[in-house]
Design an enzyme around this catalytic site. Structure first.
Site, mmCIF file in Angstrom:
data_model
loop_
_atom_site.group_PDB
_atom_site.id
_atom_site.type_symbol
_atom_site.label_atom_id
_atom_site.label_comp_id
_atom_site.label_asym_id
_atom_site.label_seq_id
_atom_site.Cartn_x
_atom_site.Cartn_y
_atom_site.Cartn_z
ATOM 1 N N THR A 64 0.641 -1.352 -0.074
ATOM 2 C CA THR A 64 -0.024 0.081 -0.037
ATOM 3 C C THR A 64 0.794 1.148 -0.015
ATOM 4 O OG1 THR A 64 -0.056 -0.084 2.367
ATOM 5 C CG2 THR A 64 -1.908 -0.976 1.192
ATOM 6 N N THR A 120 3.728 -4.816 4.271
ATOM 7 C CA THR A 120 4.247 -4.863 5.298
ATOM 8 C C THR A 120 4.293 -6.348 5.896
ATOM 9 O OG1 THR A 120 2.457 -4.039 6.550
ATOM 10 C CG2 THR A 120 4.105 -2.612 6.058
ATOM 11 N N ASP A 121 3.002 -7.082 5.629
ATOM 12 C CA ASP A 121 2.519 -8.391 6.117
ATOM 13 C C ASP A 121 4.016 -9.317 6.188
ATOM 14 O OD1 ASP A 121 0.242 -7.568 6.490
ATOM 15 O OD2 ASP A 121 -0.755 -9.262 5.577
ATOM 16 N N LYS A 154 6.836 -8.267 12.427
ATOM 17 C CA LYS A 154 5.976 -7.321 12.531
ATOM 18 C C LYS A 154 5.003 -7.831 13.722
ATOM 19 C CE LYS A 154 1.849 -5.824 10.093
ATOM 20 N NZ LYS A 154 0.966 -5.864 8.644
#
Ligand SMILES: [Zn+2]
Lengths: 439, 620
Positions: free
Chosen positions: A109, A185-186, A264
């Site tokens: 994103t 980011t996942d 994360k």
């Protein structure tokens, strides 16, 4: 994730038939007649959760409303939509005097556009769009951008990692001061670990960055992260793969994590990433770059590119009463398995025979701890000792997913079977530590 | 229509949980932590960014946010919105039904771009709930265009040069917005319409009270003018003056445009001239001070604008103020123009020198400002833009209400381009069952509720009930009346006094049955007077566990002996002989106040009044 939304926005059976009947498509101006519920507006694509007999129109005042298509409602096509004009991307001029930085887009994103008409979010597909999302990049460095993919990070595979590593390698060989990789980011930490192992002897910063709020929102963290990452890539005295994200909720400071140590740890917060089992490398803030943690500086020799990997490696999470089938399926036809064991590195005892069988058949098993903090030790309890006797490799304090990436890489290097254990136990890219201290 | 066209948007906070998270809708003074953010306009598929949105972000602001006990990750924009609060949706639909508006079949939440920092996300979530409907104002019909449900913005606690501080407690409180068509033709009618809509909103029993819980946006245009929105009016009483002021402003601007057209005035063109050298030795402290600090004096010629900048024939402000307000948007605090010169320390000679430098003709005007390089240029660009608009008349814009009843420029009117769907909130189907349930439970109007209360509590003074219903929540009124009746009030009058006193004491809900009973018993036994009731109740409310004796002790009440009362009365009468002889009976009221003050409420007003009358008669 916002990018997922526009995928299925077409209407269902009844409504679609009515719309087709008048030749209306999203973007056209339609009028629904029928009592006080009448309305005229731009026909919108439907949201995934729009009820099946509802038509969504955008009124002149900008609001969307949902109106039920009833038997007696009359639908009129007022005007065909003008269609979307070609999106114009402002060209950002670069200064040749500034350090060259390669910006690699992979999706996520961090660079996306919103269609204000429909609300659909589209990823940046062209290199120019990536730069246009943060034009101030031109004040920091001489950006050469390239969009490799536009995928959600959960869809990454070994081949994608290899391609990313190769592009980073080529850029550095070509004289770039550093590389920035825009990434979802996942699974950013997985890619960071993979690139860390694939570029031994790294001489410059390779910085992965992303955003937790997509860039179609004014409050997105994308811009701040991208600018700080570019700053680090251009000027940071760093010869490692790093992850750069917000250090807190504020936009004014970013934190630099080691690529093989980052995780994360929150699904939504801007400061989701944490360095596990050690200190972060440093920060990039409005007052500059500060690398206070232990790190490798820039080097003068070129890195190597060792991108081969064997993806026949599984990763399983141990839990009480774990079924043999679960473990068995994770090892079937695989050449390696990484277990996120309980505590010091344990599995239910009943699973020991399966592990023995796998290792005896030439497989490699690595034990890590699901505690995420601290190291594995297979000498303390009998269950652990039995695993060690069976030939399970201690993954010390490597994060389970990093050990998994590493095992794929080690197996990809085609070393002889007995050397695998030695490589897994060696610190190759800062993924493990020999001492753990009180903090 | 030949007169002005006025429309209203009434925003009322609802007494429900926050719209998109499960935080309470409460304001807090304690700050738990702070964070800093920037907002940037998003690129749209069409490549255009809303004009208002772009201007806001050009200011390059950074915003500080304060976290409180009534904010969570959602307000901090660190977590996606949760499902909308069901009570808030019920309330918005209820308001729609009360207005006779037609609810939509499916509610679609939108993002309205707002880059002034008041929303952490950079947009306000809002949905259109219903269209149509009407309200009667003095027998005239005002059509309702829309009923919307939206989240309130964060509370601005501080504004600075290039940023602002907001508190997150208010962010996300549900607001219902009732927007009218521009059917209102006069300032007073607008005030009455706002009153009528406000009353209807309060009839739901779920309208939040207190400062800032109701805010009005007023849209005004006069024939030949343009739509101007005065945003965020909090005082109902000021609506008329804001509207009259705006009508006057638009008419003046139209008049100015007419004069400019006759003179074939054209918009100022070209670069600003640096006239710093002409003002080197100026007697204007403001100008010389700014130049000493390194500022440059930049001037532009305004062809044909002579006389348009200063005070106009009707006594109202001319274009000078309009231009200055635009300069202010980029941080330049003031400018000087030829209509007000010589003056402010600028001499006639200096004025002539500037006119010569700029080659001004007899109908030309000029203006100059002093600021450092970039800022000055930006201000001149804004001012030039505004001067060009003056040729056409009234520009569409958003204005901030000023405390004096006027308004100041805030930003361009936002366009529809700034709305796009909030894809994180699934659409909500409005079911027939839901509407049926709400229709069957529509709130009663204030008039009906007053009648019901009067019938139910015949002992209580009607006037007091009437006022109470207008000012306080029904639930609270019922609860207090119920308890007063249960405690066996000695007589209707006492009950009424106690009712009002309890109702208007902060935290009066905390008053227990025992405390109320003690008040009635005390009154019946004559241990203190009715006048001391509010003080006793306030003491109870502020001191949990207090007894009647301790309350009376603390406030110095307790019945006064008749001897002491007579003494005070004769003292007061003696001191005010002149007043009594001059005004006779008319002196009773002021003297009564003085006596009661000295008695500190320790005697029954009726007894005091009789004794005072007797004492005064003696004198006459
Ligand atoms: Zn919350």
């Amino acid at each position: 994730m916002a990018i997922g939304h526009p995928v299925n926005m077409s209407y269902e059976a009844e409504v679609l038939k009515a719309l087709d009947g008048i030749g209306a498509r999203p973007g056209d101006i339609v009028r629904m007649e029928g009592g006080r519920k009448g309305a005229e507006g731009v026909l919108m694509p439907r949201h995934e959760f729009t009820s099946k007999d509802i038509i969504v129109v955008k009124l002149k005042n900008g609001y969307n409303i949902g109106l039920r298509l009833e038997r007696d409602s009359k639908l009129v096509l007022m005007k065909k939509g003008i269609g979307l004009p070609e999106r114009s991307v402002p060209k950002v001029g670069m200064s040749k005097e500034l350090p060259a930085v390669k910006l690699i887009g992979t999706g996520g994103t961090i660079a996306s556009y919103v269609d204000y008409k429909t609300g659909a979010v589209h990823p940046a597909l062209k290199a120019d769009e990536l730069v246009a999302s943060a034009p101030e990049l031109a004040d920091i460095c001489n950006i050469d951008s390239e969009v490799l993919y536009s995928i959600l990070s959960e869809d990454m595979t070994v081949e994608y990692w290899q391609n990313i590593a190769e592009h980073a390698f080529e850029a550095l060989k070509g004289g770039a001061a550093g590389v920035v990789i825009a990434h979802g980011t996942d699974t950013m930490a997985f890619t960071a670990a993979a690139v860390s192992f694939m570029l031994p002897g790294l001489n410059a910063p390779v910085v992965l960055t992303g955003s937790q709020r997509s860039s179609d929102r004014p409050s997105s963290d994308a811009r701040a992260n991208l600018l700080s990452a570019a700053r680090l890539a251009a000027y940071g005295d760093l010869g490692e793969v790093a992850i750069l994200m917000h250090s807190g909720s504020s936009d004014d400071s970013a934190i630099v994590h080691r690529g093989t140590r980052a995780r994360k740890m929150h699904s939504t917060r801007r400061d989701a990433f944490r360095t596990m089992g050690g200190e972060p490398i440093g920060t990039v803030g409005e007052d500059g770059i500060s690398l206070t943690g232990e790190h490798r500086g820039r080097g003068t020799t070129c890195p190597e590119l060792k991108k081969d990997m064997d993806d026949a490696v599984g990763l399983v999470y141990a839990y009480p009463g774990m079924h043999e089938k679960v473990l068995g399926a994770s090892m079937d036809g695989m050449r390696g398995i990484v277990i996120a064991g309980t505590g010091l590195g344990h599995l239910p005892s009943k699973l020991l025979p399966s592990i023995e069988k796998f290792i005896n058949g030439g497989g490699h098993a690595v034990m890590t701890t699901q505690c995420l903090g601290g190291a594995v030790n297979l000498s303390v309890y009998s269950n652990g000792r039995a695993l060690a006797r069976a030939g399970v490799i201690e993954g010390t304090d490597m994060l389970p997913e990093v050990a998994w990436v590493k095992l794929m890489w080690v197996l990809g290097q085609k070393v002889s079977g007995e050397k695998v254990g030695g490589l897994m136990a060696s610190n190759l890219a800062g993924e493990m530590s020999e001492r753990r201290v009180l903090d | 229509m030949n007169g002005p066209r006025i429309g209203l948007e009434i925003h009322q906070q609802l007494a429900a949980g926050k719209l998109f998270c499960r935080c309470p809708s409460e304001l807090h003074e304690r700050v738990r932590g702070e964070f800093v953010r920037h907002l940037s306009p998003t690129l749209s598929e069409l490549g255009d960014v809303d004009k208002a949105a772009r201007l806001e972000s050009e200011k390059g602001m950074s915003f500080r946010y304060q976290d409180t006990e009534s904010s969570c990750l959602v307000e901090a924009d660190e977590e996606p919105p949760h499902r909308p609060d069901e009570d808030a949706i019920d309330l918005a639909l209820t308001v729609a039904l009360m207005l006779g508006a037609e609810p939509v079949d499916e509610i679609e939440f939108m993002r309205k771009i707002v880059l002034d920092g008041s929303n952490t996300t950079g947009f306000q979530r809002t949905a259109l709930i219903a269209r149509g409907g009407e309200i009667l104002v003095g027998g005239e019909r005002v059509r309702i265009s829309a009923v919307c449900l939206e989240e309130d913005a964060a509370r601005r606690v501080e504004s600075g040069g290039c940023g602002a501080t907001f508190r997150l407690d208010r962010l996300g409180i549900p607001l219902v917005e009732v927007a009218t068509e521009p059917d209102i033709g006069a300032p007073d009618m607008a005030r009455d319409a706002a009153l009528a809509i406000g009353r209807l909103l309060r009839d739901t029993g779920k309208a939040r009270r207190g400062i800032g819980s109701v805010r009005e946006d007023i849209n005004i245009s006069v024939p030949g003018g343009a739509r101007v929105e005065i945003k965020g009016v909090q005082e109902l009483g000021m609506i008329s003056s804001y509207i009259s002021g705006e009508i006057g402003r638009q008419e003046r601007l139209i008049g100015i445009a007419r004069v400019l057209a006759e003179r074939v005035a054209s918009a100022p063109s070209g670069e600003a001239a640096d006239i710093t050298h002409l003002l080197k030795g100026t007697g204007s402290k403001m100008v010389s001070g700014a130049i000493a600090k390194g500022g440059k004096a930049l001037a532009i010629r305004l062809p044909g604008f002579a006389g348009a900048l200063g005070i106009q024939k009707d006594g109202g402000k001319g274009l000078g103020t309009e231009l200055a307000q635009r300069a202010r948007t980029v941080g330049v605090k003031g400018l000087m123009h030829s209509d007000e010169l010589p003056g402010y320390g600028i001499t006639d000679d200096e004025k002539s020198a500037i006119e010569k430098e700029l080659r001004c003709g007899p109908t030309d005007a000029f203006l100059f400002l002093v600021a450092d390089g970039e800022k000055g240029k930006a201000a001149i660009a804004r001012v030039t833009e505004r001067a060009a608009e003056a040729l056409k008349g009234v520009p569409e814009e958003t204005r901030d209400p000023a405390p004096d009843g006027g308004s100041t420029y805030s930003r361009p009117l936002p366009g529809g381009a700034r709305m796009y769907p909030e894809t994180d909130v699934p659409p909500i189907l409005v079911t027939e069952e839901r509407l049926k349930r709400l229709r069957e439970n529509l709130p009663k109007s204030a008039a009906v509720r007053k009648k019901e209360l009067k019938e139910r509590y015949p002992g209580i003074d009607e006037q007091r009930i009437s006022i109470a219903v207008d000012e306080r929540e029904d639930g609270l009124i019922g609860e207090i009346l119920e308890r007063i009746c249960a405690c066996g009030a000695p007589d209707p009058k006492t009950a009424s006094v106690v009712f009002s006193a309890v109702l208007y004491t902060p935290e009066s809900k905390a008053l227990s049955k025992e405390e109320l009973t003690s008040i009635f018993t005390g009154l019946a036994e004559g241990s203190f007077s009715k006048e001391a009731v509010p003080a006793v109740i306030a003491h109870y409310a502020a001191n949990p566990g207090a007894t009647l004796a301790s309350a009376l002790g603390a406030i110095g009440a307790g019945s006064v002996s008749s001897g002491e009362m007579e003494k005070i009365i004769s003292e007061v009468v003696a001191e005010n002989k002149d007043l009594i002889s001059a005004r006779g009976e008319g002196a009773l009221a002021p003297l009564m106040g003085e006596v009661m003050k000295r008695l500190r409420g320790r005697a029954d007003g009726k007894l005091v009044s009789e004794a005072l009358k007797r004492e005064m008669k003696k004198l006459v």
